[in-house]
Design a protein around this motif. Sequence first.
Motif, PDB file in Angstrom:
ATOM      1  N   ILE A 117      11.708   3.547  45.969  1.00  0.00           N
ATOM      2  CA  ILE A 117      11.086   2.112  45.361  1.00  0.00           C
ATOM      3  C   ILE A 117       9.617   2.967  44.547  1.00  0.00           C
ATOM      4  O   ILE A 117       8.717   3.094  45.486  1.00  0.00           O
ATOM      5  CB  ILE A 117      10.558   0.992  46.485  1.00  0.00           C
ATOM      6  CG1 ILE A 117      12.066   1.164  47.297  1.00  0.00           C
ATOM      7  CG2 ILE A 117      10.376   0.965  45.901  1.00  0.00           C
ATOM      8  CD1 ILE A 117      11.937   0.383  48.524  1.00  0.00           C
ATOM      9  N   VAL A 135      16.941  -4.366  48.879  1.00  0.00           N
ATOM     10  CA  VAL A 135      15.745  -4.489  48.847  1.00  0.00           C
ATOM     11  C   VAL A 135      15.377  -5.718  47.923  1.00  0.00           C
ATOM     12  O   VAL A 135      16.848  -6.215  46.860  1.00  0.00           O
ATOM     13  CB  VAL A 135      14.592  -3.745  47.909  1.00  0.00           C
ATOM     14  CG1 VAL A 135      13.412  -3.814  47.750  1.00  0.00           C
ATOM     15  CG2 VAL A 135      14.922  -2.206  48.226  1.00  0.00           C
ATOM     16  N   GLN A 153      11.513   3.702  54.127  1.00  0.00           N
ATOM     17  CA  GLN A 153      11.776   3.814  52.227  1.00  0.00           C
ATOM     18  C   GLN A 153      11.005   4.426  51.676  1.00  0.00           C
ATOM     19  O   GLN A 153       9.839   4.663  52.057  1.00  0.00           O
ATOM     20  CB  GLN A 153      12.412   3.142  51.554  1.00  0.00           C
ATOM     21  CG  GLN A 153      13.926   1.895  51.754  1.00  0.00           C
ATOM     22  CD  GLN A 153      14.763   3.312  51.231  1.00  0.00           C
ATOM     23  OE1 GLN A 153      15.010   4.106  51.207  1.00  0.00           O
ATOM     24  NE2 GLN A 153      15.938   2.827  52.121  1.00  0.00           N
ATOM     25  N   ILE A 211      13.313  -5.150  52.499  1.00  0.00           N
ATOM     26  CA  ILE A 211      14.148  -3.730  52.614  1.00  0.00           C
ATOM     27  C   ILE A 211      15.054  -3.732  54.484  1.00  0.00           C
ATOM     28  O   ILE A 211      14.647  -3.884  55.063  1.00  0.00           O
ATOM     29  CB  ILE A 211      13.594  -3.064  52.593  1.00  0.00           C
ATOM     30  CG1 ILE A 211      11.943  -2.984  51.288  1.00  0.00           C
ATOM     31  CG2 ILE A 211      13.920  -1.565  53.012  1.00  0.00           C
ATOM     32  CD1 ILE A 211      11.232  -1.988  51.538  1.00  0.00           C
TER      33      ILE A 211
END
Length: 170
Positions: free
Chosen positions: A102, A148, A72, A143
């Motif tokens: 994120i 998440v 991510q 994750i």
Amino acid sequence: MKVLVMSDSHGLTDEISIIAERHKHEVVSMIHCGDSELMKEDPLMMEWTAVRGNCDRDMTYPNDIVEEIADQKFLITHGHLYNVKMTLLSISYRSEETDAKIICFGHSHAAGSELIDGRLYVNPGSIRQPRGRKEKTYAILDIINQQVNVTFYDITGKVVEELNNTYQIS
């Protein structure tokens, strides 16, 4: 894959070491969102992906880091340059510019997480001076693809259940 997120330790050393030792075998990365008040070359900070907070004197820390972690894209910042105590609007613009999904930040010392337009914003709180709660907190993000799980812990490693949540990022 798990990622540990901490912020606003304001000079604490033993606590950083204990938390890192507690979780280092289960996480792929450890993030410090600034105001460690430790020098970047301090052996304690070598294991951390860390940014500069408004109380950090070491100018070698970057203000922001955009990095791929656990498949991510993360935006890591302290938050003071984005006025996060008042609004998430400026930091949301930066997350769009960087295409981060994120966003980890501190500065307000207020633990929490929320999903806005498919992007996850996480403030782990402070392990020294929490605001809005009595617990001194940090977080671990678990994750799994686009899901998440955000789990908050107090400084002793006890889960702070009411802060935990699961999000689907896009």
